[in-house]
Design a protein around this motif. Structure first.
Motif, mmCIF file in Angstrom:
data_model
loop_
_atom_site.group_PDB
_atom_site.id
_atom_site.type_symbol
_atom_site.label_atom_id
_atom_site.label_comp_id
_atom_site.label_asym_id
_atom_site.label_seq_id
_atom_site.Cartn_x
_atom_site.Cartn_y
_atom_site.Cartn_z
ATOM 1 N N GLY A 121 -10.354 -15.660 -16.356
ATOM 2 C CA GLY A 121 -11.632 -16.346 -16.255
ATOM 3 C C GLY A 121 -11.468 -17.849 -16.140
ATOM 4 N N ILE A 122 -10.558 -18.409 -16.917
ATOM 5 C CA ILE A 122 -10.310 -19.856 -16.875
ATOM 6 C C ILE A 122 -9.769 -20.265 -15.506
ATOM 7 N N VAL A 123 -8.846 -19.468 -14.980
ATOM 8 C CA VAL A 123 -8.271 -19.767 -13.661
ATOM 9 C C VAL A 123 -9.355 -19.713 -12.583
ATOM 10 N N MET A 124 -10.204 -18.668 -12.644
ATOM 11 C CA MET A 124 -11.290 -18.553 -11.667
ATOM 12 C C MET A 124 -12.250 -19.744 -11.766
ATOM 13 N N ALA A 125 -12.578 -20.136 -12.999
ATOM 14 C CA ALA A 125 -13.496 -21.252 -13.207
ATOM 15 C C ALA A 125 -12.914 -22.555 -12.669
ATOM 16 N N MET A 126 -11.604 -22.727 -12.803
ATOM 17 C CA MET A 126 -10.959 -23.951 -12.315
ATOM 18 C C MET A 126 -11.114 -24.085 -10.800
ATOM 19 N N ILE A 127 -11.050 -22.961 -10.093
ATOM 20 C CA ILE A 127 -11.227 -23.001 -8.632
ATOM 21 C C ILE A 127 -12.612 -23.526 -8.295
ATOM 22 N N TYR A 128 -13.603 -23.129 -9.096
ATOM 23 C CA TYR A 128 -14.964 -23.616 -8.891
ATOM 24 C C TYR A 128 -15.111 -25.092 -9.265
ATOM 25 N N PRO A 135 -13.448 -16.671 -6.905
ATOM 26 C CA PRO A 135 -14.221 -16.422 -8.121
ATOM 27 C C PRO A 135 -15.548 -15.740 -7.843
ATOM 28 N N PHE A 136 -16.140 -16.011 -6.677
ATOM 29 C CA PHE A 136 -17.414 -15.378 -6.342
ATOM 30 C C PHE A 136 -17.251 -13.858 -6.249
ATOM 31 N N VAL A 137 -16.207 -13.395 -5.565
ATOM 32 C CA VAL A 137 -16.000 -11.959 -5.384
ATOM 33 C C VAL A 137 -15.501 -11.305 -6.675
ATOM 34 N N ILE A 138 -14.450 -11.877 -7.263
ATOM 35 C CA ILE A 138 -13.842 -11.273 -8.444
ATOM 36 C C ILE A 138 -14.833 -11.207 -9.604
ATOM 37 N N SER A 139 -15.545 -12.302 -9.834
ATOM 38 C CA SER A 139 -16.460 -12.335 -10.976
ATOM 39 C C SER A 139 -17.617 -11.371 -10.802
ATOM 40 N N SER A 140 -18.095 -11.174 -9.560
ATOM 41 C CA SER A 140 -19.212 -10.261 -9.363
ATOM 42 C C SER A 140 -18.850 -8.833 -9.769
ATOM 43 N N PHE A 141 -17.569 -8.491 -9.709
ATOM 44 C CA PHE A 141 -17.112 -7.167 -10.131
ATOM 45 C C PHE A 141 -16.767 -7.106 -11.620
ATOM 46 N N PHE A 142 -16.284 -8.202 -12.179
ATOM 47 C CA PHE A 142 -15.703 -8.138 -13.523
ATOM 48 C C PHE A 142 -16.478 -8.900 -14.604
ATOM 49 N N MET A 143 -17.427 -9.785 -14.234
ATOM 50 C CA MET A 143 -17.977 -10.694 -15.245
ATOM 51 C C MET A 143 -18.678 -9.961 -16.394
ATOM 52 N N PHE A 144 -19.340 -8.838 -16.127
ATOM 53 C CA PHE A 144 -19.984 -8.088 -17.201
ATOM 54 C C PHE A 144 -19.303 -6.747 -17.475
ATOM 55 N N ARG A 145 -18.687 -6.161 -16.451
ATOM 56 C CA ARG A 145 -18.075 -4.856 -16.659
ATOM 57 C C ARG A 145 -16.906 -4.924 -17.637
ATOM 58 N N LEU A 152 -8.807 -26.626 -2.732
ATOM 59 C CA LEU A 152 -9.386 -25.475 -3.428
ATOM 60 C C LEU A 152 -10.709 -25.032 -2.811
ATOM 61 N N ALA A 153 -11.304 -25.884 -1.987
ATOM 62 C CA ALA A 153 -12.631 -25.578 -1.436
ATOM 63 C C ALA A 153 -12.631 -24.272 -0.647
ATOM 64 N N GLU A 154 -11.574 -24.018 0.089
ATOM 65 C CA GLU A 154 -11.530 -22.818 0.916
ATOM 66 C C GLU A 154 -11.276 -21.545 0.110
ATOM 67 N N TYR A 155 -11.000 -21.703 -1.200
ATOM 68 C CA TYR A 155 -10.739 -20.528 -2.041
ATOM 69 C C TYR A 155 -11.900 -20.207 -2.971
#
Length: 832
Positions: free
Chosen positions: A116-123, A137-147, A130-133
């Motif tokens: 989560g910290i790594v994904m947040a850093m990209i944002y 976090p948008f894709v990964i978090s939509s699958f994992f943020m609550f599940r 990092l802009a092109e990446y």
């Protein structure tokens, strides 16, 4: 390989629905049709060959991931993006291995937090590399943020062993690709719901998808034909419609969730329904039980019960109200947390606190009252006239929630109040219409509650035939919409309902939001947030952030000399002087006729390659195919482009005054666009909110006189400025005219309409008046898009700047007008 006849009918209905999802562009921005086809295809293959659907789901996920992120379609051709695909696939694999392995629970939690910290850093890290990446976090978090929360909570208490394939399938829910705002599927419910591909799962899937498509079409009807733009609301009736309609467009979320649940059921996991007719709730606690039951169950299990049992010693009533209210506070924080992963921002605003705090308080009080009544009577109290009471209760809940929802989804409390205070502008005729609308709701709600209260004893025929009637009604609706859409003279504006478009209100927000974050939305029901995650569609916004730098004066921003950006296949380069043009000597050669261009993003050529913007095309055409003479002497034409993204008339005035006039121009083309009043309001809004120095006495006096203050919303600024918006524009052009006369330069005003604007009489009158008063020659390009399909002229569905085709049209029209009005320039052009 035999499928029974009833199942064949369901598959035919799936095909029918699929055609209309494609034809009506249902959730086109998130490629719902692609995911829909994949889910149906895998279900059908599994049914035909009697394959285990559980084992097909990872393959379905892999195909979906590749089609969504491993390949792109641009300019009529497909482009493979293997790197993007393998990055996402690798991250998914690593997270899945960590979560379903035999690691201790604490280790799994640490891994999830680190990811989560790594994904947040990209944002959060503002680095170009990092802009092109940011898609990661948008894709990964939509699958994992609550599940992950549900999964880690349940594995602590689950006694039975769960198969590895069930664990994998829980995280790889393919419909999530087309719906990043995805329901929180409970882990325990999911693994216990598996039924396989049966007639029952096909039936439930079809019903939920039909319901979802119907709700999305109803949402579009409200969104396009009922929603009133902020700046048009002036009466109490319009305020009433604005409040209720804005709450009703939550149908978008409800419809999308029903489609998502329907597609998950296709995989064999027969999970329960998620919404239960929320607009007929009989109380606030009843609304909470009916609204997103997945979220409610998630909150109760993970937060409400632990809090309640810890403070139960304070007393049942005290514990009930505290735990309920705290659950809503946590809900607010978690919604903001969700918004961060979807948009990269973490908004904690007063209006959010008002919405969640008020909703939580109302549910807490309602729950407490019900609990006390239950404790006193020992059973549910049967009150007289239940249907009437239920309908009236529903009306009160609807009106209160409409007010709270309007606060939550507004841009600011100031803009909300600017609209709502118009409630005082009421008369008897408006009051009658409002009462009539309330009576219509009471009648519909009364019928609904009468049916619900008596469904077991009456309406037996309807109960037996409900599914067949639902299918028939849905098919008739879609066919009717399809037929009506083909009728050119049909009186109802049906086209916006069957295509994915922005309404007038959102178009205005988009147009004003390219150069500032002051106008934004946290409204899940709005079309705007959908496209905001795909930065390639917001080309102008991205380029502006890379090629301009902030200033603390009237100019707000300035171009960065020698800035160069290559994005989405387009080169955008600024020269030594910060101009989007080739390098010219500042001292004009004797043989040159120099025309200064003062404009904004249209004239900059956003989304167009270097040298292919319409200013460059016109310059090239004039020099290559025409001979130009002034006073019988040949001259070389120079069109020097001083345009800057986001510049309004006041900025163009000072750009000329402090810079461009010293380039010895012979002529100045001052570009003026449509919606000029809104543009100057947006400029003043940005200027005041950024605390910039207002060093123009006239503008400073108007800001002080109108009381415009920092943190005023866009609507507040617009209302405070009023007719002074016209005055500011007239003043800017008048000053420009005087400066041009001092420089012996011919000032020509060029009117260029925005692509999405339908054209306004007010704009034409303004252009004529401003030129007449100042004795300025004018060139009108108002018919530049005549006979064209405007859908094919803009960069994207959310970036309305001219694409290559539109740029060619503008260049041709501008060239034609320059040749027609060559006397404005004191030049004679002759075809070579």
């Amino acid at each position: 390989m035999i499928i029974n006849k009833k199942n064949w009918l369901y598959y035919l209905l799936f095909l029918f629905i699929g055609y209309f999802i494609y034809n009506f562009q249902i959730e086109k921005s998130f490629n719902l049709f692609t995911i829909y086809v994949l889910c149906i295809s895998f279900n059908f293959i599994g049914n035909i060959f009697k394959l285990n659907p559980k084992k097909l789901l990872p393959a379905l996920f892999g195909c979906s991931l590749f089609l969504m992120y491993g390949v792109s379609y641009d300019n009529g051709s497909f482009h493979l993006q293997f790197l993007q695909f393998f990055i996402l696939l690798s991250i998914f694999a690593l997270l899945l291995v960590a979560l379903i392995s035999n690691f201790k629970l604490q280790i799994k939690k640490i891994i999830v937090v680190v990811f989560g910290i790594v994904m947040a850093m990209i944002y959060l890290i503002k680095e170009d590399k990092l802009a092109e990446y940011k898609y990661i976090p948008f894709v990964i978090s939509s699958f994992f943020m609550f599940r992950t929360i549900s999964f880690l909570y349940e594995i602590k208490y689950l006694k039975k062993e769960v198969s590895r394939i069930d664990k994998i399938n829980y995280f790889l829910l393919t419909p999530n690709f087309s719906m990043p705002l995805f329901p929180i599927v409970d882990y325990k419910t999911f693994i216990n719901s598996y039924e396989g591909i049966t007639t029952n799962t096909l039936r439930r899937s079809v019903l939920l998808i039909c319901k979802g498509v119907f709700q999305l079409l109803l949402y579009r009807f409200i969104y396009h034909l009922i929603i009133i733009p902020f700046d048009e609301i002036q009466t109490a009736l319009q305020v009433f419609i604005f409040l209720v309609a804005n709450f009703l467009i939550v149908l978008r979320v409800i419809g999308a969730f029903h489609i998502a649940i329907g597609l998950i059921i296709l995989s064999g996991y027969n999970i329960p329904d998620i919404f239960n007719n929320i607009f007929f709730s009989t109380g606030f606690s009843n609304l909470w039980r009916r609204t997103n039951m997945y979220w409610r169950n998630f909150m109760i299990k993970i937060f409400y019960y632990p809090i309640y049992f810890k403070i139960k010693k304070l007393g049942i009533y005290t514990a009930l109200i505290i735990s309920t209210f705290l659950s809503f506070f946590i809900t607010w924080i978690l919604h903001t947390y969700q918004w961060f992963w979807l948009k990269g921002t973490f908004p904690l605003e007063i209006k959010d606190a008002i919405f969640w705090g008020s909703f939580g308080l109302l549910v807490s009080i309602n729950t407490l009252i019900q609990q006390k009544e239950l404790d006193r009577s020992g059973s549910k109290i049967n009150l007289p006239f239940p249907v009437l009471r239920q309908a009236f209760s529903g009306l009160i809940v609807l009106l209160v929630m409409s007010v709270l929802w309007s606060i939550w989804t507004c841009n600011s409390l100031e803009s909300w109040w600017t609209v709502v205070k118009n409630i005082r502008n009421i008369n008897f005729e408006q009051l009658k219409i409002i009462l009539l609308l309330c009576l219509c709701y009471l009648f519909i709600a009364g019928v609904y509650h009468f049916y619900q209260n008596n469904a077991e004893h009456r309406f037996t025929f309807f109960q037996k035939q409900k599914n067949a009637l639902s299918y028939t009604g849905f098919i008739v609706l879609l066919l009717t919409l399809f037929v009506l859409s083909k009728q050119k003279n049909f009186p109802v504006r049906i086209i916006p309902i069957i295509t994915e478009k922005l309404n007038k209100a959102d178009l205005t927000v988009i147009d004003n939001g390219y150069y500032t974050n002051l106008i934004s939305t946290n409204n899940y029901s709005s079309q705007i947030w959908v496209n905001d995650n795909d930065i390639t569609k917001n080309w102008t916004k991205y380029i502006t952030s890379k090629t301009t730098t902030s200033r603390n004066d009237l100019m707000l921003t300035d171009n960065i000399p020698n800035a160069s950006v290559k994005y989405n296949g387009i080169n955008f380069t600024l020269n030594d002087f910060g101009l989007r043009d080739k390098n010219y000597p500042k001292n004009k050669p004797d043989s040159s006729y120099r025309i200064i261009i003062l404009g904004g993003s249209y004239e900059c050529g956003n989304g167009i390659n270097d040298g292919e913007d319409f200013i460059s095309l016109v310059e090239s055409e004039l020099n290559n195919h025409y001979s130009a003479t002034m006073n019988n002497k040949p001259v070389h034409i120079e069109l020097i482009n001083f345009s800057v993204n986001g510049y309004r008339l006041f900025q163009r005035l000072y750009l000329y005054k402090d810079n461009a006039r010293y380039w010895n121009p012979d002529a100045v083309l001052l570009f003026i666009h449509s919606n000029y009043r809104l543009r100057v309001c947006n400029y003043v809004n940005r200027l005041v909110n950024s605390d910039n120095i207002i060093n123009d006495p006239y503008l400073k006096n108007i800001v002080e006189m109108t009381g415009i203050a920092k943190n005023d919303g866009g609507m507040t600024v617009k209302n405070k400025l009023g007719n002074f918006a016209d005055s500011l524009n007239f003043f800017a052009v008048n000053k420009m005219c005087l400066l041009a006369k001092e420089d012996s330069a011919n000032l020509i005003a060029v009117y260029l309409p925005a692509i999405k604007d339908k054209g306004s009489i007010r704009d034409s009158i303004f252009m004529a008046d401003i030129c007449s008063i100042n004795n300025i020659n004018q060139i009108s390009l108002s018919d530049v898009y005549a006979g064209q399909n405007k859908k094919e002229l803009s960069l994207s569905d959310v970036d309305f700047h001219p694409n290559k085709k539109a740029t060619g049209l503008i260049a041709n029209k501008l060239l034609e007008k320059i040749l027609l009005h060559q006397d404005y320039f004191n030049i004679k052009f002759t075809k070579k």
